[in-house]
Enzyme design. Structure first.
Site, PDB file in Angstrom:
ATOM      1  N   HIS A   1       3.667   4.422   4.570  1.00 10.86           N
ATOM      2  CA  HIS A   1       3.338   4.345   5.993  1.00 10.86           C
ATOM      3  C   HIS A   1       3.128   5.774   6.476  1.00 10.86           C
ATOM      4  O   HIS A   1       3.887   6.668   6.095  1.00 10.86           O
ATOM      5  CB  HIS A   1       4.481   3.713   6.801  1.00 10.86           C
ATOM      6  CG  HIS A   1       4.305   3.927   8.275  1.00 10.86           C
ATOM      7  ND1 HIS A   1       3.494   3.117   9.048  1.00 10.86           N
ATOM      8  CD2 HIS A   1       4.767   4.895   9.107  1.00 10.86           C
ATOM      9  CE1 HIS A   1       3.494   3.569  10.296  1.00 10.86           C
ATOM     10  NE2 HIS A   1       4.257   4.647  10.350  1.00 10.86           N
TER      11      HIS A   1
ATOM     12  N   ASN B   1       0.810  -1.218   0.000  1.00 10.26           N
ATOM     13  CA  ASN B   1       0.000   0.000   0.000  1.00 10.26           C
ATOM     14  C   ASN B   1       0.844   1.269   0.000  1.00 10.26           C
ATOM     15  O   ASN B   1       0.376   2.330   0.394  1.00 10.26           O
ATOM     16  CB  ASN B   1      -1.012  -0.026   1.148  1.00 10.26           C
ATOM     17  CG  ASN B   1      -0.343  -0.160   2.500  1.00 10.26           C
ATOM     18  OD1 ASN B   1       0.879  -0.007   2.600  1.00 10.26           O
ATOM     19  ND2 ASN B   1      -1.115  -0.411   3.538  1.00 10.26           N
TER      20      ASN B   1
HETATM   21  O1  CDP Z   1      -0.445   1.331   7.607  1.00  9.83           O
HETATM   22  P1  CDP Z   1      -1.726   1.470   8.396  1.00  9.83           P
HETATM   23  O2  CDP Z   1      -1.565   2.276   9.662  1.00  9.83           O
HETATM   24  O3  CDP Z   1      -2.855   1.954   7.538  1.00  9.83           O
HETATM   25  O4  CDP Z   1      -2.164  -0.028   8.820  1.00  9.83           O
HETATM   26  P2  CDP Z   1      -1.768  -0.925  10.095  1.00  9.83           P
HETATM   27  O5  CDP Z   1      -3.012  -1.610  10.558  1.00  9.83           O
HETATM   28  O6  CDP Z   1      -0.992  -0.127  11.090  1.00  9.83           O
HETATM   29  O7  CDP Z   1      -0.828  -2.052   9.450  1.00  9.83           O
HETATM   30  C1  CDP Z   1       0.521  -1.763   9.115  1.00  9.83           C
HETATM   31  C2  CDP Z   1       0.829  -2.368   7.770  1.00  9.83           C
HETATM   32  O8  CDP Z   1       0.758  -3.803   7.854  1.00  9.83           O
HETATM   33  C3  CDP Z   1      -0.132  -2.024   6.634  1.00  9.83           C
HETATM   34  O9  CDP Z   1       0.105  -0.754   6.056  1.00  9.83           O
HETATM   35  C4  CDP Z   1       0.138  -3.141   5.657  1.00  9.83           C
HETATM   36  O10 CDP Z   1       1.310  -2.890   4.889  1.00  9.83           O
HETATM   37  C5  CDP Z   1       0.423  -4.332   6.588  1.00  9.83           C
HETATM   38  N1  CDP Z   1      -0.745  -5.245   6.723  1.00  9.83           N
HETATM   39  C6  CDP Z   1      -0.788  -6.398   5.939  1.00  9.83           C
HETATM   40  O11 CDP Z   1       0.122  -6.635   5.153  1.00  9.83           O
HETATM   41  N2  CDP Z   1      -1.834  -7.273   6.036  1.00  9.83           N
HETATM   42  C7  CDP Z   1      -2.844  -7.051   6.885  1.00  9.83           C
HETATM   43  N3  CDP Z   1      -3.841  -7.944   6.957  1.00  9.83           N
HETATM   44  C8  CDP Z   1      -2.840  -5.883   7.695  1.00  9.83           C
HETATM   45  C9  CDP Z   1      -1.765  -4.992   7.588  1.00  9.83           C
HETATM   46 MG    MG Z   2      -0.575   1.871  11.455  1.00  7.96          MG
END
Ligand code: CDP
Ligand code: MG
Length: 158
Positions: free
Chosen positions: A125, A122
């Site tokens: 970060h 995505n």
């Molecule tokens: O980056 P964000 O804060 O939106 O999401 P997060 O819930 O803090 O998760 C961190 C990162 O973990 C995400 O940006 C994704 O790259 C990864 N992730 C993943 O690969 N698969 C998932 N089911 C959830 C998160």
């Molecule tokens: Mg996060």
């Protein structure tokens, strides 16, 4: 003023549109006060993603964040944390709103990546809230790597 951490993840760097994404942040008026290229190792991944270590998706997440260099950026604005999160969009690109970075430049779904045991790609970060932002800016940047200067707006417009 708030500061927040933005990482252009390895997929952004490898797809060669770091500049395009940085331009979006600049155009909205976020002030870049720190920026560098870093190749994260496993130890540092565990520090940055400490909140996710126990989660099922962590091995894939670590593999993704260590697979190539990232560009780390600190931006500053009155509401930098929420402004950046709004521009970045939801975590899952498939459901992220069009107009957001994740909605416009990526298309991974949880269904697809969880099924393959890989991380969702995505692109970006961004610190999730003010508390996370403070911890992450301190983790990634030494005080002397954060710069104080005036933008043209501060000198000529405000
Ligand atoms: O980056 P964000 O804060 O939106 O999401 P997060 O819930 O803090 O998760 C961190 C990162 O973990 C995400 O940006 C994704 O790259 C990864 N992730 C993943 O690969 N698969 C998932 N089911 C959830 C998160
Ligand atoms: Mg996060």
């Amino acid at each position: 003023m708030e500061r927040t951490l933005v990482l252009l993840k390895p997929d952004t760097i490898q797809r060669s549109f770091a500049g395009e994404l940085i331009t979006r942040f600049e155009k909205v008026g976020l002030k870049i006060v720190g920026m560098k290229m870093v190749w994260v190792n496993e130890e540092f991944s565990k520090k940055h993603y400490a909140a996710h270590i126990e989660k099922k998706f962590y091995p894939g997440l670590q593999a993704m964040i260590t697979e190539g260099p990232v560009v780390a950026i600190v931006v500053e604005a009155p509401h930098a944390v929420s402004q950046v999160r709004k521009m970045v969009g939801g975590t899952e690109p498939k459901s992220a709103q069009p107009g957001t970075i994740r909605g416009d430049y990526a298309q991974h779904s949880y269904e697809y990546t969880d099924g393959k045991g890989i991380s969702i790609k995505n692109l970006i970060h961004a610190s999730g809230n003010a508390e996370e932002a403070k911890i992450e800016v301190e983790l990634w940047f030494k005080p002397e790597e954060i710069h104080t200067y005036k933008t043209v707006h501060e000198i000529h417009v405000f």
